[in-house]
Scaffold this active site. Structure first.
Site, short mmCIF file in Angstrom:
data_model
loop_
_atom_site.label_atom_id
_atom_site.label_comp_id
_atom_site.label_asym_id
_atom_site.label_seq_id
_atom_site.Cartn_x
_atom_site.Cartn_y
_atom_site.Cartn_z
CG ASN A 85 -0.14 -0.22 2.53
OD1 ASN A 85 0.50 0.76 2.75
ND2 ASN A 85 -0.61 -1.25 3.08
CG PHE A 138 -2.68 5.66 13.41
CD1 PHE A 138 -2.01 5.37 14.44
CD2 PHE A 138 -2.56 6.87 12.86
CE1 PHE A 138 -1.16 6.50 14.95
CE2 PHE A 138 -1.85 7.86 13.49
CZ PHE A 138 -0.94 7.54 14.58
CE LYS A 156 9.25 -12.15 -13.54
NZ LYS A 156 9.90 -11.81 -14.81
CE LYS A 171 -11.41 0.33 11.71
NZ LYS A 171 -10.52 0.88 10.62
CG ASP A 229 -7.21 -5.22 6.20
OD1 ASP A 229 -6.65 -5.04 7.28
OD2 ASP A 229 -7.65 -4.24 5.76
CE LYS A 258 -8.87 -3.31 14.34
NZ LYS A 258 -7.85 -3.29 13.45
#
Ligand code: C5P
Length: 397
Positions: A203, A316, A282, A330, A272, A334
């Site tokens: 990301n 975060f 490959k 959240k 995730d 959590k």
């Protein structure tokens, strides 16, 4: 008293602005110059800005002074040397005191901040690098020079930082060591989930926010382990870097250290999902297989939330719709103590940006919107909010 040392480099003109910033913050400022600095900026410039004569002469004493360099050193709250030339850096590292500035340096026991600034070839010379490394071990706080256009006409590393950046560095250097003795684990950066030996899913996280937190924590006296996915950033001084690549490696590294921690801040952008099976060779461009099967990664923070005893957990969140509602959910799911919500809709916030705009939500669901600011300042703001949740500092730590 803020003591500002000016040495003989072209960036000396920027120090006039730095001095103005300090004066605007209502600091008393005394400027000390090397003879070389006076070729670039007139002592009168600093005299006018600070209301005190800029001092150059080691052997001159004014009424009320006793031993000039000792008096100056003992009255200093901080000694900021900007710009610091290769010559002055060399003298400081070797303990040479052949002018007022270097003599004050040897006598000073306050925090010393250096902003090296010079031509790139000079900056990268092993002698300068070795001297800087030595000064760091002597406790000097060195601001890395920027990269970019330099006065000598070439572009490279060695450019003086902007005055506002130096002022912010000084502010954080003078912070109270309110995290002394506390053990903190910070996660940062992206994770990489391999598809085959050469490709991965990742990301846009650059790690800036997590590294800023680790740096701020180290400056405030915490013992910091920085579990980081791949980034281009140097490990902050005083933090222990634990490099990882995948979410599962991050999971293992975090769990291994969790029991000994007082605080965990999870700023990493953990993938995730991962490809169900990474190909050993490959993947060929033969069109045989185009669908990608994914599998859920462990949610590290959720697991810490289940296991936690005394630890404080900070997460975060990055949401694109009904942000506060999702962030509160959240935090509950959590079992977090605080959650920092990134606003992705604002320009200048989020991935890769040097600034950020967030909302901090606590266990009671109270939300505090903070203005846009640098990630460095934000790191301190976040730490200011976390501090009351933790036990008192341990003096021996
Ligand atoms: O659920 P979401 O990914 O939005 O939550 C973000 C928070 O959870 C961040 O603090 C992130 O570091 C953490 N996280 C984690 N493990 C995951 C996914 C996210 O620790 N697999």
């Amino acid at each position: 008293m803020y003591l500002v040392g000016v040495t003989g480099g072209i960036a000396a003109y920027k120090t006039a602005e730095l001095v103005r910033l300090f004066v605007r913050e209502k600091k008393e400022v005394q400027v000390v110059m090397t003879p070389g600095a006076a070729h670039f900026v007139s002592p009168l410039t600093f005299h006018t800005l600070t209301g005190r004569p800029a001092l150059l002469d080691q052997f001159q004493v004014s009424p009320g002074e006793r031993v000039r360099h000792i008096d100056l050193a003992s009255s200093a709250r901080v000694f900021v040397i900007a710009p610091a030339t290769a010559n002055t850096i060399g003298k400081m590292a070797a303990g040479i005191a052949d002018n007022l500035l270097t003599a004050v340096y040897l006598a000073a026991r306050c925090p010393v901040v250096l902003a090296p600034s010079m031509n790139e070839q000079m900056y990268l010379h092993p002698a300068v690098q070795e001297n800087l490394a030595r000064l760091r071990t002597h406790g000097c706080l060195v601001i890395d020079p920027a990269e970019g256009e330099q006065a000598c006409g070439i572009s490279g590393k060695g450019r003086a930082p902007e005055p506002a950046q130096i002022a912010e560095f000084v502010r954080s250097a003078l912070r109270e060591k309110d995290y002394r003795g506390l053990r903190v684990l910070v996660t940062a950066g992206p994770t990489r989930e391999p598809l085959d030996p050469v490709r991965f899913i990742s990301n846009r996280s650059t790690g800036l926010m997590g590294y800023a937190l680790a740096r701020a924590l180290a400056r405030r006296g915490a013992g910091v382990a920085l579990v980081s996915g791949p980034t281009a950033l140097p490990c902050p001084d005083g933090a222990e870097l634990v490099p990882v690549e995948t979410a599962r490696q991050m999971h293992a590294a975090v769990l291994e250290r969790f029991a000994g921690c007082d605080l965990v801040i999870k700023a990493a952008a953990v993938a995730d999902y991962r490809p169900s099976a990474a190909a050993e060779q490959k993947i060929k461009k033969d069109g045989a297989k185009t669908a990608l099967e994914l599998q859920l990664n462990p949610d590290i923070l959720e697991e810490l939330g289940r296991r936690k005893s005394e630890q404080i957990l900070v997460g975060f969140a990055m949401e694109t719709e009904r942000a506060k509602e999702h962030a509160r959910e959240k935090l509950r799911r959590k079992n977090l103590d605080l959650i920092v919500l990134n606003d992705l809709t604002v320009p200048g916030a989020g991935f890769g940006s040097l600034t950020n705009q967030v909302c901090i939500i606590d266990r009671k669901g109270r939300a505090e919107d903070l203005p846009m600011m640098s990630k460095e300042s934000l790191a301190h703001q976040i730490l200011d909010r976390i501090r009351p949740l933790l036990p008192p500092s341990r003096p021996g730590g």
